[in-house]
Design a protein around this motif. Structure first.
Motif, PDB file in Angstrom:
ATOM      1  N   ALA A 144      95.530  44.561 -56.325  1.00 63.73           N
ATOM      2  CA  ALA A 144      94.230  45.137 -56.662  1.00 63.73           C
ATOM      3  C   ALA A 144      93.411  44.123 -57.427  1.00 63.73           C
ATOM      4  CB  ALA A 144      94.394  46.413 -57.487  1.00 63.73           C
ATOM      5  N   LEU A 145      92.121  44.072 -57.105  1.00 65.41           N
ATOM      6  CA  LEU A 145      91.147  43.325 -57.872  1.00 65.41           C
ATOM      7  C   LEU A 145      90.564  44.309 -58.884  1.00 65.41           C
ATOM      8  CD1 LEU A 145      89.647  40.599 -58.121  1.00 65.41           C
ATOM      9  CD2 LEU A 145      87.978  41.479 -56.474  1.00 65.41           C
ATOM     10  N   ALA A 146      90.717  44.009 -60.171  1.00 63.71           N
ATOM     11  CA  ALA A 146      90.345  44.974 -61.208  1.00 63.71           C
ATOM     12  C   ALA A 146      89.671  44.256 -62.365  1.00 63.71           C
ATOM     13  CB  ALA A 146      91.590  45.727 -61.689  1.00 63.71           C
ATOM     14  N   TYR A 147      89.267  45.029 -63.363  1.00 64.66           N
ATOM     15  CA  TYR A 147      88.599  44.452 -64.526  1.00 64.66           C
ATOM     16  C   TYR A 147      88.859  45.324 -65.748  1.00 64.66           C
ATOM     17  CZ  TYR A 147      85.108  48.131 -63.967  1.00 64.66           C
ATOM     18  OH  TYR A 147      84.501  49.358 -63.859  1.00 64.66           O
ATOM     19  N   HIS A 148      88.570  44.774 -66.912  1.00 61.97           N
ATOM     20  CA  HIS A 148      88.549  45.568 -68.137  1.00 61.97           C
ATOM     21  C   HIS A 148      87.527  44.960 -69.070  1.00 61.97           C
ATOM     22  CE1 HIS A 148      90.827  42.825 -70.921  1.00 61.97           C
ATOM     23  NE2 HIS A 148      91.248  42.346 -69.781  1.00 61.97           N
ATOM     24  N   PHE A 149      87.063  45.747 -70.026  1.00 61.34           N
ATOM     25  CA  PHE A 149      86.114  45.263 -71.020  1.00 61.34           C
ATOM     26  C   PHE A 149      86.893  44.888 -72.282  1.00 61.34           C
ATOM     27  CE2 PHE A 149      83.300  47.664 -68.185  1.00 61.34           C
ATOM     28  CZ  PHE A 149      82.266  46.754 -68.022  1.00 61.34           C
ATOM     29  N   ASP A 150      86.524  45.413 -73.431  1.00 62.05           N
ATOM     30  CA  ASP A 150      87.267  45.115 -74.652  1.00 62.05           C
ATOM     31  C   ASP A 150      88.689  45.660 -74.567  1.00 62.05           C
ATOM     32  OD1 ASP A 150      85.069  43.912 -75.714  1.00 62.05           O
ATOM     33  OD2 ASP A 150      84.422  45.645 -76.877  1.00 62.05           O
ATOM     34  N   GLY A 151      89.573  45.075 -75.367  1.00 63.87           N
ATOM     35  CA  GLY A 151      90.921  45.608 -75.436  1.00 63.87           C
ATOM     36  C   GLY A 151      91.847  45.007 -74.399  1.00 63.87           C
ATOM     37  N   ASP A 164     102.108  42.973 -62.904  1.00 61.59           N
ATOM     38  CA  ASP A 164     101.586  41.789 -63.568  1.00 61.59           C
ATOM     39  C   ASP A 164     100.064  41.789 -63.529  1.00 61.59           C
ATOM     40  OD1 ASP A 164     103.940  40.545 -64.391  1.00 61.59           O
ATOM     41  OD2 ASP A 164     104.247  39.614 -62.426  1.00 61.59           O
ATOM     42  N   TRP A 165      99.472  41.358 -64.628  1.00 61.06           N
ATOM     43  CA  TRP A 165      98.026  41.142 -64.685  1.00 61.06           C
ATOM     44  C   TRP A 165      97.775  39.646 -64.622  1.00 61.06           C
ATOM     45  CZ3 TRP A 165      93.395  43.362 -64.332  1.00 61.06           C
ATOM     46  CH2 TRP A 165      92.278  42.708 -64.861  1.00 61.06           C
ATOM     47  N   VAL A 166      97.036  39.195 -63.611  1.00 55.44           N
ATOM     48  CA  VAL A 166      96.741  37.781 -63.422  1.00 55.44           C
ATOM     49  C   VAL A 166      95.254  37.571 -63.682  1.00 55.44           C
ATOM     50  CG1 VAL A 166      96.799  35.838 -61.834  1.00 55.44           C
ATOM     51  CG2 VAL A 166      98.546  37.622 -61.664  1.00 55.44           C
ATOM     52  N   PRO A 167      94.879  36.970 -64.822  1.00 58.38           N
ATOM     53  CA  PRO A 167      93.450  36.765 -65.111  1.00 58.38           C
ATOM     54  C   PRO A 167      92.803  35.845 -64.087  1.00 58.38           C
ATOM     55  CG  PRO A 167      94.816  36.405 -67.072  1.00 58.38           C
ATOM     56  CD  PRO A 167      95.743  36.468 -65.904  1.00 58.38           C
ATOM     57  N   VAL A 274      96.006  42.726 -60.114  1.00 61.03           N
ATOM     58  CA  VAL A 274      97.196  43.520 -60.413  1.00 61.03           C
ATOM     59  C   VAL A 274      98.160  43.352 -59.244  1.00 61.03           C
ATOM     60  CG1 VAL A 274      98.116  45.810 -60.906  1.00 61.03           C
ATOM     61  CG2 VAL A 274      95.832  45.168 -61.733  1.00 61.03           C
ATOM     62  N   LEU A 275      99.362  42.884 -59.551  1.00 59.68           N
ATOM     63  CA  LEU A 275     100.388  42.638 -58.532  1.00 59.68           C
ATOM     64  C   LEU A 275     101.716  43.241 -58.980  1.00 59.68           C
ATOM     65  CD1 LEU A 275      99.516  38.906 -57.963  1.00 59.68           C
ATOM     66  CD2 LEU A 275      99.525  40.583 -56.120  1.00 59.68           C
ATOM     67  N   PRO A 276     102.519  43.732 -58.047  1.00 62.59           N
ATOM     68  CA  PRO A 276     103.854  44.207 -58.432  1.00 62.59           C
ATOM     69  C   PRO A 276     104.743  43.043 -58.829  1.00 62.59           C
ATOM     70  CG  PRO A 276     103.585  44.287 -56.044  1.00 62.59           C
ATOM     71  CD  PRO A 276     102.248  43.912 -56.609  1.00 62.59           C
ATOM     72  N   ARG A 277     105.530  43.241 -59.880  1.00 62.04           N
ATOM     73  CA  ARG A 277     106.396  42.174 -60.361  1.00 62.04           C
ATOM     74  C   ARG A 277     107.618  42.002 -59.470  1.00 62.04           C
ATOM     75  NH1 ARG A 277     107.241  43.731 -65.726  1.00 62.04           N
ATOM     76  NH2 ARG A 277     105.142  42.941 -66.058  1.00 62.04           N
TER      77      ARG A 277
END
Length: 309
Positions: A144-151, A164-167, A274-277
């Protein structure tokens, strides 16, 4: 040994808040639900649910078991989708993406991926991060291509099944003003200078985020319009409805609007994958590499068209 079916029943009780509603969702009798819960309590040696006139409350042991039940369910879903791919005539790849990411980052990555892997049956599903992450967790999407703001990012470290979250890139927000606005000719603006303005939201989830920055700048946010599309928000700004903060990758400057840098603390959103580990899908890794390359070309290394030099 803990019975997986009994965990499924406990999970339904937790979700629906009562034995009767859980029974309806599972298409069994309330008595059957009660028997499963009693058997589960005998197995673990602790109460897992407390019934009252207000419904069912899980004990600490019950909450731990529900967490395990959710992990097991997600892992079984991942395995089922993996088996489906093994039996498919063509390799399959499903990617979930938020709208502006899909519009600005995904096309170049997909063009490269399709050219290199024409044998893959590709599916793209538009989903906001709160929906896309569970899709990857359960195997309905391979990445998934995703995003977040603060935090923190939308993936929690150490969660099961592991993700896994890959910036990919930081996506700074730019101030978009009507061309005739009093600050339109500035090179940068402090948000405090906009205390008298009304705002156009290009994403409903940004309101709380923007209110925090407004509070830091010492004013209360006044919303003139709320949209779910950054392009629409920019047309409203150009029409003079208000001012807006727009992410770099979503900017579409026009002659009727001006794009101005925000002085620190400068708000930004963070885009990643977002990728499965476990059990990595080779084609998902290939698309991830293509998205990484696409993100590097969209990184805000220079001012967007419309900003004052």
């Amino acid at each position: 040994m803990i019975d997986v079916q009994r965990l499924r029943v406990l999970r339904a009780v937790a979700e629906h808040g009562s034995f009767n509603r859980a029974a309806g969702a599972l298409l069994v009798t309330p008595s059957a639900v009660s028997q499963h819960i009693a058997a589960l309590e005998r197995t673990v040696g602790h109460p897992v649910a407390v019934r009252s006139t207000r419904g069912v409350t899980l004990t600490e042991a019950g909450r731990l078991l529900v967490e395990v039940a959710e992990s097991i369910s997600a892992e079984l879903d991942q395995v089922r989708h993996a088996i489906d791919r093994l039996t498919a005539q063509r390799p399959r790849l499903t990617v979930a993406t938020f709208t502006s990411g899909g519009r600005h980052l995904l096309p170049a990555a997909l063009a490269r991926f399709v050219a290199e892997h024409p044998e893959v049956e590709l599916t793209v599903r538009e989903s906001e991060p709160e929906d896309a992450v569970p899709m990857v967790r359960g195997g309905a999407a391979d990445l998934a291509l995703a995003y977040h703001f603060d935090g923190p990012p939308p993936v929690r470290p150490g969660e099961r099944p592991g993700l896994d979250w890959v910036p990919l890139m930081e996506d700074p927000l730019w101030l978009v003003l009507p061309r005739g606005h009093r600050l339109a000719d500035r090179t940068s603006v402090d948000l405090a200078e906009l205390r008298a303005d009304r705002w156009v939201l290009g994403c409903l989830k940004t309101e709380a985020f923007l209110r925090r920055y407004a509070e830091l700048a010492g004013f209360d946010l006044r919303v003139a319009a709320s949209t779910t599309d950054y392009f629409f928000a920019q047309t409203l700004v150009a029409a003079g409805v208000g001012v807006s903060l727009i992410p770099h990758v979503s900017l579409a400057p026009t002659q009727e609007s001006a794009v101005v840098r925000v002085e620190p603390p400068r708000p930004a959103r963070h885009i990643g994958l977002v990728l499965p580990r476990r059990r990595p899908q080779p084609h998902a890794q290939a698309l991830a590499a293509a998205l990484t390359a696409a993100a590097s070309t969209h990184a805000p290394t220079h001012a967007p068209t419309g900003e004052r030099p």
